[in-house]
Design an enzyme around this catalytic site. Structure first.
Site, mmCIF file in Angstrom:
data_model
loop_
_atom_site.group_PDB
_atom_site.id
_atom_site.type_symbol
_atom_site.label_atom_id
_atom_site.label_comp_id
_atom_site.label_asym_id
_atom_site.label_seq_id
_atom_site.Cartn_x
_atom_site.Cartn_y
_atom_site.Cartn_z
ATOM 1 N N TYR A 98 64.224 26.821 39.776
ATOM 2 C CA TYR A 98 64.456 26.122 40.312
ATOM 3 C C TYR A 98 63.741 24.783 41.166
ATOM 4 O O TYR A 98 62.703 25.042 40.680
ATOM 5 C CB TYR A 98 64.369 26.890 41.755
ATOM 6 C CG TYR A 98 65.064 27.273 43.049
ATOM 7 C CD1 TYR A 98 66.627 26.751 43.651
ATOM 8 C CD2 TYR A 98 63.955 26.692 44.058
ATOM 9 C CE1 TYR A 98 66.670 26.302 44.122
ATOM 10 C CE2 TYR A 98 64.161 25.990 45.236
ATOM 11 C CZ TYR A 98 66.022 26.116 45.887
ATOM 12 O OH TYR A 98 66.409 25.733 46.742
ATOM 13 N N TRP A 119 61.593 23.151 41.677
ATOM 14 C CA TRP A 119 61.111 21.616 42.702
ATOM 15 C C TRP A 119 59.647 21.578 41.846
ATOM 16 O O TRP A 119 58.178 21.199 41.860
ATOM 17 C CB TRP A 119 60.618 22.192 43.928
ATOM 18 C CG TRP A 119 61.754 22.315 44.893
ATOM 19 C CD1 TRP A 119 62.013 22.514 45.321
ATOM 20 C CD2 TRP A 119 61.311 21.393 45.755
ATOM 21 N NE1 TRP A 119 63.317 21.986 46.668
ATOM 22 C CE2 TRP A 119 62.712 20.956 46.150
ATOM 23 C CE3 TRP A 119 60.667 19.712 45.656
ATOM 24 C CZ2 TRP A 119 62.578 20.125 47.742
ATOM 25 C CZ3 TRP A 119 61.464 18.598 46.495
ATOM 26 C CH2 TRP A 119 62.252 18.895 47.281
#
Length: 771
Positions: A111, A113
């Site tokens: 994911y 980030w």
């Protein structure tokens, strides 16, 4: 004199000051009017005590699908191995699972980030590599926003209205007279941008609204979701009831005959179905101000007054992303569209509705005419995915059916999880349920700079560098700059860049040439910049600097679209500019959704009681928990940085609550408290404030999960041990994290003394296992 090195993060561009290989300070980008206070915390990434410093394997894990010696509970020991041994094990597991079970059994859960750099973007590089070996199961949408895009794709034909390519806030001053803000519109969330940015825009745009004399009504359980100096009228609504307020105002407009029937006739489809619902023809309950008051807690007289103002003035509705992260979240966004359609100002300057202003820096600001200078994932050999927040469902129920946007699919039988960048033990819901699901895969690989709670539950650990330890480039389709991210410090321990890790892994798999295409780090950065510059030239006729000039200067400016009014051309001539929807118009009543006949998902905007809320019969003395983005970090990144620590007390997160709720429970400001429900429990420090509605608690996300030795109590203040892990609906399948009821109790003094060990516990774990 320190060396001055240009770099960028999710919180903005800056110059890093370095002496003798050590970061001694930061300077914000010269043209940034409101730099983020988080940027100075980036020196935390150079601390070794939280880093993974060498490849490691969990003690007792064996390759080949053999059951582990013990469950992955975060208390395992890790044994150091060489890079060659670690990558041989990873390559062997990828090959074995693909061969024996099919590539859909490999879950690329990452994911993105992990780094604002577009080249060393771990999820992209992981998926590029896995596509070369036959594919993987991935995810669609994001935890931040999933239900919203799902419904807007259907009713507007695009998710542009919520992803930053719609109405820009600079159109509002001078045109908008009434602005209704649902949820947050705050610099706290707008200080961040996926992929990085150079200038923070929201504070200036808000100041211009105030200077223009716009009346602002703020609908939120939290007063500080909008800056005080905006002097807004605060409506402290019950959480998860925004759809009822929107529909109550729409019902009042209809009841008094103030709706724009001509707009509905020409620009919408299914309006009759929606109007029948508002009038109570379908269920016998007219949607009026009195009906809405009983649900929302907002006085009916206020609702009626505002409904009249909306049609008498140029009015605009702003809904934050957080509103759709709740049970039935799709219908909050759809209801706002329905109200805006009745008002009839969609497509006019200063009128209509927008989703996500301020949820990221670039949403609502002018948007760039460039592209994200990122790597390609390459062709996808298989079509296997899950909705982003359904990880536990997938792992616990292989083969079970799920629906997404009207399509029925089934969960794959995942045997291998490869997580590169990201921390699901921060952002997923009901972490104790995730802990159960986390035992099902045969192998879990985590590639990350930090010894997160997820890393502590891996079988194979691969140490990645932070962005400070490599070269990269920042930029997105929303941003107005590409930023050169020069390497600041040398890699820590044996850490390698994500690109080098995947290049080496591709070599073990016999695919190095296909993965690298013969380019090293700087070759790729130069190539990606040139592709982006060529795109800008073709789209705008603007010429960006040559790469060497860009790299030396540290940034390049991209042409921007400003003063944009969403759907202006459609309003002017809907026949010549149809929307890509089932009717070519704004859909207020959907034939397609009616045909799907999904339980709990009507084919028009509606209010439905959420699974947990303050109005439920069983509420009793429970409180509604909101899990918010904190001002001092992004999710769990830089959780121990100075900006994050300033928001803590007694080493753990502060839970904000109304003084009346505290008094009823004999809780004082600064007391240690326990939040609990059937899903889990955690500790926090009470912070009393009248800026939070009665009956509501606010606990920030991002504390590093640190459970006591029995595994039943989180010591850090992580709200996701409490949040509800159900989909928003069978249509959008987004997270329902904001639908959460808890009990709150003080912690006895003798018990509290034994529990105030959060920092010591987590530091000990990381020092032991970091390498």
């Amino acid at each position: 004199m320190p060396r001055r090195i240009p770099h960028s993060t999710h919180w903005g561009a800056f110059t890093c000051l370095v002496e003798e290989g050590r970061i001694v300070g930061t300077e914000p980008f010269k043209d940034d009017p409101d730099p983020s206070p988080i940027i100075p915390s980036i020196a935390e990434w150079a601390r070794p005590d939280r880093r993974i410093l060498q490849p490691m394997v969990r003690e007792g894990w064996k390759p080949g699908g053999a059951p582990g010696a013990r469950p992955r509970d975060g208390n395992d020991r890790f044994l150091p191995v060489s890079w060659d041994e670690a990558l041989s094990l990873v390559a062997g597991e990828i090959t074995r699972v693909g061969r024996d079970h099919g590539n859909a059994s490999i879950f690329a859960g990452s994911y993105g980030w992990t780094s604002c750099g577009r080249f060393h973007h771990a999820p992209t590089l992981l998926k590029r590599m896995l596509n070369l070996v036959g594919g993987y199961t991935g995810h669609v949408d994001t935890y931040s926003i999933a239900a919203g895009p799902a419904i807007l794709r259907h009713v507007l034909g695009s998710e542009d209205a919520c992803t930053g390519r719609a109405t820009t806030m600079d159109t509002l001053p001078g045109h908008t007279e009434t602005l209704v803000v649902f949820g947050a519109l705050a610099p706290r969330t707008a200080q961040t941008e996926a992929g990085g940015m150079a200038v923070h825009l929201l504070p200036e745009m808000l100041r211009k609204l105030r200077e223009a004399g716009v009346r602002v009504v703020h609908v939120s359980p939290c007063k500080d979701d909008l800056p005080d100096w905006m002097e807004a009228d605060w409506w402290p609504i019950r959480p998860n009831t925004d759809a009822a307020l929107l529909l109550g105002m729409a019902g009042e407009i209809l009841r008094e005959g103030r709706h724009d029937q001509a707009f509905l006739d020409r620009h919408t489809s299914g309006a009759a179905q929606f109007l029948d619902y508002l009038a109570g023809e379908a269920d016998g309950t007219p949607k009026t101000a009195d009906w809405a008051e009983a649900i929302t807690g907002i006085p009916a007289a206020q609702i009626r007054e505002l409904s009249r103002t909306l049609t008498a003035t140029r009015s605009f509705l702003s809904l934050s992303w957080a509103l759709q992260r709740a049970h039935h979240g799709e219908h909050v966004y759809w209801s706002a569209l329905g109200l805006a359609a009745l008002i009839g100002q969609i497509g006019l300057k200063g009128g209509g509705v927008a989703y996500g202003f301020g949820s990221l820096n670039g949403v609502g600001g002018p948007f760039g005419e460039g592209v994200s200078p990122g790597m390609s994932q390459g062709p996808k050999p298989i079509d296997s995915f899950i909705p982003v927040a359904r990880i536990s469902d997938m792992l616990l129920s292989p083969g079970a059916a799920f629906t997404y946007q009207g399509e029925t699919r089934s969960y794959p039988d995942v045997r291998l999880v490869y997580w590169a960048g990201g921390n699901p033990y921060h952002h997923h819901q009901d972490l104790n349920r995730l802990q159960e699901a986390w035992q099902r895969p045969e192998t879990i690989i985590v590639q990350d700079p930090m010894m997160t709670a997820t890393a502590r539950r891996a079988d194979i650990l691969l140490p990645a560098t932070t962005s400070l330890e490599r070269n990269d480039i920042a930029g997105t389709r929303r941003a107005e700059h590409y930023v050169a991210m020069h390497k600041v410090i040398e890699p820590m321990g044996e850490a390698k860049s994500d690109y080098d890790i995947f290049s080496d892994l591709a070599r073990h798999l016999g695919l190095e040439a296909e993965f690298t295409e013969g380019r090293d780090e700087m070759d790729w950065i130069r190539h990606l910049y040139q592709l982006s510059a060529d795109y800008v030239a073709s789209a705008t006729d603007a010429r960006l600097p040559a790469f060497d000039d860009f790299w030396n200067e540290g940034w390049a400016q991209i042409p921007m679209t400003r003063d944009n009014t969403y759907l202006a051309a459609f309003r002017e001539d809907p026949e010549a500019n149809p929307l890509p929807t089932e009717s070519g118009k704004i859909v207020l009543g959907s034939n397609r959704i009616a045909e799907l006949d999904m339980p709990g998902f009507p084919s028009h905007p509606s209010w439905q009681e959420p699974a947990e809320w303050l109005g439920m019969d069983e509420a009793g003395d429970r409180l509604h928990l909101i899990s918010s983005q904190p001002p001092g970090r992004l999710h769990s990144q830089l959780e121990t940085g100075p900006a994050s620590r300033e928001q803590k007390r007694k080493g753990r997160e502060q839970v904000r609550m109304h003084p009346d709720d505290a008094r009823a429970r004999q809780i004082g400001d600064g007391d240690t408290v326990r939040l609990l429900n059937a899903r889990g429990q955690c500790l926090a420090t009470a912070q009393l404030t009248d800026t939070v509605r009665r009956g509501v608690l606010v606990l920030p996300v991002g504390a590093w999960l640190t459970q006591d030795r029995d595994g039943g109590l989180d010591l850090s203040g992580n709200p996701n041990v409490l949040t509800l892990d159900i989909p928003t609906s069978a249509y959008g399948q987004g997270t329902s994290a904001q639908t959460c009821m808890v009990r709150l109790e003080p912690v006895a003094a003798n018990e509290r003394d034994s529990m105030d060990i959060y920092q010591q516990e987590i530091d000990a774990l990381i020092r032991r296992d970091g390498g």
